[in-house]
Design a protein around this motif. Structure first.
Motif, PDB file in Angstrom:
ATOM      1  N   HIS A  80     -46.774  93.264 -19.486  1.00 51.29           N
ATOM      2  CA  HIS A  80     -45.912  92.155 -19.926  1.00 51.29           C
ATOM      3  C   HIS A  80     -44.464  92.626 -20.043  1.00 51.29           C
ATOM      4  O   HIS A  80     -43.529  91.964 -19.623  1.00 51.29           O
ATOM      5  CB  HIS A  80     -46.426  91.624 -21.255  1.00 51.29           C
ATOM      6  CG  HIS A  80     -45.552  90.582 -21.866  1.00 51.29           C
ATOM      7  ND1 HIS A  80     -45.589  89.257 -21.504  1.00 51.29           N
ATOM      8  CD2 HIS A  80     -44.592  90.667 -22.817  1.00 51.29           C
ATOM      9  CE1 HIS A  80     -44.702  88.573 -22.213  1.00 51.29           C
ATOM     10  NE2 HIS A  80     -44.081  89.392 -23.017  1.00 51.29           N
ATOM     11  N   LYS A  83     -43.106  93.284 -16.597  1.00 49.21           N
ATOM     12  CA  LYS A  83     -42.828  92.005 -15.947  1.00 49.21           C
ATOM     13  C   LYS A  83     -41.509  91.432 -16.466  1.00 49.21           C
ATOM     14  O   LYS A  83     -40.688  90.938 -15.704  1.00 49.21           O
ATOM     15  CB  LYS A  83     -43.972  91.027 -16.210  1.00 49.21           C
ATOM     16  CG  LYS A  83     -43.760  89.667 -15.588  1.00 49.21           C
ATOM     17  CD  LYS A  83     -44.927  88.727 -15.908  1.00 49.21           C
ATOM     18  CE  LYS A  83     -44.497  87.288 -15.718  1.00 49.21           C
ATOM     19  NZ  LYS A  83     -44.526  86.467 -16.916  1.00 49.21           N
ATOM     20  N   GLY A  84     -41.339  91.520 -17.764  1.00 45.93           N
ATOM     21  CA  GLY A  84     -40.111  91.000 -18.376  1.00 45.93           C
ATOM     22  C   GLY A  84     -38.869  91.720 -17.902  1.00 45.93           C
ATOM     23  O   GLY A  84     -37.871  91.100 -17.515  1.00 45.93           O
ATOM     24  N   LYS A  95     -41.916  92.326 -10.219  1.00 47.36           N
ATOM     25  CA  LYS A  95     -42.378  91.254 -11.113  1.00 47.36           C
ATOM     26  C   LYS A  95     -43.638  90.590 -10.561  1.00 47.36           C
ATOM     27  O   LYS A  95     -44.590  90.335 -11.290  1.00 47.36           O
ATOM     28  CB  LYS A  95     -41.271  90.210 -11.291  1.00 47.36           C
ATOM     29  CG  LYS A  95     -41.672  89.086 -12.242  1.00 47.36           C
ATOM     30  CD  LYS A  95     -40.742  87.915 -12.163  1.00 47.36           C
ATOM     31  CE  LYS A  95     -40.903  87.119 -10.906  1.00 47.36           C
ATOM     32  NZ  LYS A  95     -40.081  85.888 -10.916  1.00 47.36           N
ATOM     33  N   VAL A  99     -47.508  90.120 -12.259  1.00 44.14           N
ATOM     34  CA  VAL A  99     -48.226  88.865 -12.492  1.00 44.14           C
ATOM     35  C   VAL A  99     -49.700  89.036 -12.127  1.00 44.14           C
ATOM     36  O   VAL A  99     -50.600  88.674 -12.892  1.00 44.14           O
ATOM     37  CB  VAL A  99     -47.598  87.718 -11.669  1.00 44.14           C
ATOM     38  CG1 VAL A  99     -48.456  86.461 -11.755  1.00 44.14           C
ATOM     39  CG2 VAL A  99     -46.197  87.422 -12.162  1.00 44.14           C
ATOM     40  N   ARG A 102     -51.501  91.349 -14.574  1.00 45.75           N
ATOM     41  CA  ARG A 102     -51.931  90.739 -15.840  1.00 45.75           C
ATOM     42  C   ARG A 102     -53.233  89.963 -15.686  1.00 45.75           C
ATOM     43  O   ARG A 102     -54.056  89.925 -16.597  1.00 45.75           O
ATOM     44  CB  ARG A 102     -50.842  89.824 -16.388  1.00 45.75           C
ATOM     45  CG  ARG A 102     -49.645  90.601 -16.904  1.00 45.75           C
ATOM     46  CD  ARG A 102     -48.733  89.744 -17.724  1.00 45.75           C
ATOM     47  NE  ARG A 102     -49.190  89.657 -19.102  1.00 45.75           N
ATOM     48  CZ  ARG A 102     -48.690  88.809 -19.991  1.00 45.75           C
ATOM     49  NH1 ARG A 102     -47.757  87.969 -19.646  1.00 45.75           N
ATOM     50  NH2 ARG A 102     -49.134  88.808 -21.231  1.00 45.75           N
TER      51      ARG A 102
ATOM     52  N   SER B  30     -36.823  94.199 -26.024  1.00 40.74           N
ATOM     53  CA  SER B  30     -36.519  94.863 -24.758  1.00 40.74           C
ATOM     54  C   SER B  30     -35.055  95.285 -24.711  1.00 40.74           C
ATOM     55  O   SER B  30     -34.146  94.462 -24.854  1.00 40.74           O
ATOM     56  CB  SER B  30     -36.796  93.919 -23.583  1.00 40.74           C
ATOM     57  OG  SER B  30     -36.080  94.331 -22.431  1.00 40.74           O
ATOM     58  N   ASP B  33     -33.180  93.428 -21.992  1.00 37.99           N
ATOM     59  CA  ASP B  33     -32.849  92.048 -22.345  1.00 37.99           C
ATOM     60  C   ASP B  33     -31.764  91.972 -23.409  1.00 37.99           C
ATOM     61  O   ASP B  33     -30.939  91.067 -23.393  1.00 37.99           O
ATOM     62  CB  ASP B  33     -34.099  91.296 -22.811  1.00 37.99           C
ATOM     63  CG  ASP B  33     -35.047  91.007 -21.651  1.00 37.99           C
ATOM     64  OD1 ASP B  33     -36.185  90.564 -21.901  1.00 37.99           O
ATOM     65  OD2 ASP B  33     -34.649  91.233 -20.492  1.00 37.99           O
ATOM     66  N   SER B 112     -40.522  84.403 -21.675  1.00 39.55           N
ATOM     67  CA  SER B 112     -40.783  84.461 -20.245  1.00 39.55           C
ATOM     68  C   SER B 112     -41.913  83.523 -19.880  1.00 39.55           C
ATOM     69  O   SER B 112     -42.124  83.208 -18.718  1.00 39.55           O
ATOM     70  CB  SER B 112     -41.140  85.886 -19.824  1.00 39.55           C
ATOM     71  OG  SER B 112     -42.229  86.323 -20.603  1.00 39.55           O
ATOM     72  N   GLU B 113     -42.636  83.077 -20.891  1.00 41.38           N
ATOM     73  CA  GLU B 113     -43.779  82.220 -20.619  1.00 41.38           C
ATOM     74  C   GLU B 113     -43.501  80.779 -20.958  1.00 41.38           C
ATOM     75  O   GLU B 113     -43.140  80.427 -22.080  1.00 41.38           O
ATOM     76  CB  GLU B 113     -45.019  82.730 -21.352  1.00 41.38           C
ATOM     77  CG  GLU B 113     -45.751  83.716 -20.468  1.00 41.38           C
ATOM     78  CD  GLU B 113     -46.356  84.880 -21.214  1.00 41.38           C
ATOM     79  OE1 GLU B 113     -46.382  84.846 -22.447  1.00 41.38           O
ATOM     80  OE2 GLU B 113     -46.796  85.821 -20.543  1.00 41.38           O
ATOM     81  N   LYS B 133     -37.065  82.645 -19.912  1.00 44.50           N
ATOM     82  CA  LYS B 133     -36.434  83.831 -19.333  1.00 44.50           C
ATOM     83  C   LYS B 133     -36.765  83.901 -17.856  1.00 44.50           C
ATOM     84  O   LYS B 133     -37.812  83.422 -17.429  1.00 44.50           O
ATOM     85  CB  LYS B 133     -36.999  85.083 -20.018  1.00 44.50           C
ATOM     86  CG  LYS B 133     -36.451  85.332 -21.400  1.00 44.50           C
ATOM     87  CD  LYS B 133     -37.105  86.608 -21.951  1.00 44.50           C
ATOM     88  CE  LYS B 133     -36.275  87.258 -23.029  1.00 44.50           C
ATOM     89  NZ  LYS B 133     -36.876  88.507 -23.506  1.00 44.50           N
ATOM     90  N   ALA B 278     -43.979  82.118 -13.163  1.00 45.66           N
ATOM     91  CA  ALA B 278     -44.998  83.088 -12.689  1.00 45.66           C
ATOM     92  C   ALA B 278     -45.627  83.787 -13.884  1.00 45.66           C
ATOM     93  O   ALA B 278     -44.901  84.174 -14.772  1.00 45.66           O
ATOM     94  CB  ALA B 278     -44.348  84.077 -11.774  1.00 45.66           C
TER      95      ALA B 278
END
Lengths: 152, 278
Positions: A80, A83-84, A95, A99, A102, B30, B33, B112-113, B133, B278
């Motif tokens: 995660h 990916k971020g 990225k 996905v 995960r 992060s 970020d 991000s989700e 994000k 994604a």
């Protein structure tokens, strides 16, 4: 064609191929917007942080997947994060692997995870090399007294 | 990670032409970020304090102590990541909204989700907005714009914005913000076109993030100096798409106070569900 122009052409070619081949996406362009005379190294700084962070994550992932009893929650947490961070700098292919990675974590699919880790590592190394080449060209252009073309 | 000594509070709005600095507390585990959000905010002329966790944020705000500290920190906006180890952004949001000193401070969640349930939960708890994000410059500009007036970046020469906003836009903004939270959006799924908005109404099209779409001027709230009873539109509450779409402006001022939640915003829902993550 003088040296600077040559370098600038190479730069543009290289940069556009990175986008075309999906190594980089729009978010990388977004980062460019944040760079200026007051923060001339912003992109390099962020990307360097990404490199450092990624290497730690890849190591942690390798260790986590080697455990007797794999803690998939922990693995997922690392992925995660990866990916971020890859998303934040526009490292699209990395990225995308995350996905898929995960999903394998969710399924507790060890083989899938191991394969994904390898892929993630490969994509990471590829984008790292390409970005380093890009920054290198930038440096050369600047040192030759030229300006770095904008890629949109 | 930047830390700052607590300062005494200033009047939130100075009421002068010079727009006071917006101080943002950014929370993200992060480091990448944090660096990006800090830069995004600074470029839109905000002062930034970036911390790495919810608990550090509470510490900074002085909320981790039993007694509230005598001099509290002046923060105009809190922007926090949702997924963080330890305390999530949601938990941080609850603590902030549960505090006497900071419950009025707008809190924006980043994630991000793009999960509708998550977004709803945050908005229910009082989050001002939810950003998917990776965060872009247009997201931050838009945010700052509708919360604090048009964002002038250190690059842009936005004289035209400065000229429009000769009035005391600060308090107007705050009133507008409260007003927007009281307007009851219609329950119809399709956004109705605005009556007076200068910004073009857009349908809720699926929108992959593009860098080419500029942040359109969100002066609709500000360009009409008339009282909030005018049918000027309010900006979208979710910035996961960069194309704006006004909320239904059809509510009259006599609409009874509505929960500040923007849950029923049809536009927001449409945007959220169409967004691809994604």
């Amino acid at each position: 064609m003088d040296g600077v122009t040559q370098l600038q052409r190479q730069f543009v070619e290289h940069a556009t191929s990175l986008y075309r081949e999906g190594y980089l996406d729009d978010q990388f362009t977004q980062l460019q917007k944040l760079q200026d005379e007051t923060n001339p190294d912003f992109v390099v700084e962020v990307v360097t942080l990404f490199f450092e962070d990624s290497e730690k994550l890849l190591n942690n992932l390798a260790t986590a997947l080697q455990q007797e009893s794999v803690d998939y929650k922990q693995v997922d947490a690392y992925v995660h994060q990866f990916k971020g961070s890859s998303s934040s700098i526009g490292a699209q292919r990395v990225k995308n692997v995350c996905v898929v990675f995960r999903n394998y974590c969710d399924e507790k699919n060890l083989d899938g995870c191991v394969v994904c880790l390898q892929q993630a590592k490969n994509e990471y190394l590829l984008v790292r090399n390409k970005l380093e080449a890009l920054f290198n060209l930038e440096q050369q252009i600047l040192q030759a007294g030229g300006s770095v073309p904008m890629i949109v | 990670m930047a830390t700052k000594n607590p300062t005494f509070s200033r009047p939130w709005r100075s009421g002068t032409d010079h727009f006071p600095d917006v101080h943002v507390l950014a929370v993200d585990d992060s480091i990448i970020d944090r660096k990006v959000i800090e830069r995004l905010l600074k470029i839109t002329s905000c002062k930034v304090t970036a911390v790495e966790s919810g608990s550090r944020a509470l510490q900074y705000l002085g909320l981790d102590q039993e007694k509230s500290s005598p001099d509290f920190v002046d923060v105009d906006l809190i922007i926090t990541d949702y997924c963080m180890p330890g305390m999530t952004g949601y938990e941080l949001l609850k603590k902030i909204k549960g505090s006497a000193n900071f419950r009025e401070v707008p809190v924006v969640i980043m994630s991000s989700e793009n999960v509708v349930a998550r977004i709803d939960r945050c908005l229910e708890e009082g989050a001002e907005d939810f950003i998917v994000k990776p965060v872009k410059l247009s997201d931050v500009k838009r945010l700052k714009d509708y919360m604090f007036g048009p964002a002038t970046t250190i690059h842009e020469d936005n004289n035209k914005f400065n000229n429009i906003n000769k009035q005391d836009k600060g308090s107007f903004n705050k009133r507008k913000l409260q007003q927007m939270s009281e307007i009851s959006p219609s329950n119809s799924p399709s956004p109705s076109p605005p009556t007076t908005s200068p910004s073009p109404p857009t349908s809720a099209s699926p929108s992959p993030p593009t860098s080419a779409s500029p942040s359109p001027p969100r002066v609709s709230c500000l360009s009409s100096p008339s009282p909030p009873t005018s049918a000027s539109t309010s900006p979208p509450r979710v910035s996961c798409l960069s194309s704006p779409s006004p909320l239904s402006p059809s509510a009259s001022p006599s609409t009874p106070p509505f929960s500040p939640s923007q849950l029923d915003s049809p536009t927001m829902r449409l945007k959220v569900t169409n967004s691809d993550e994604a």
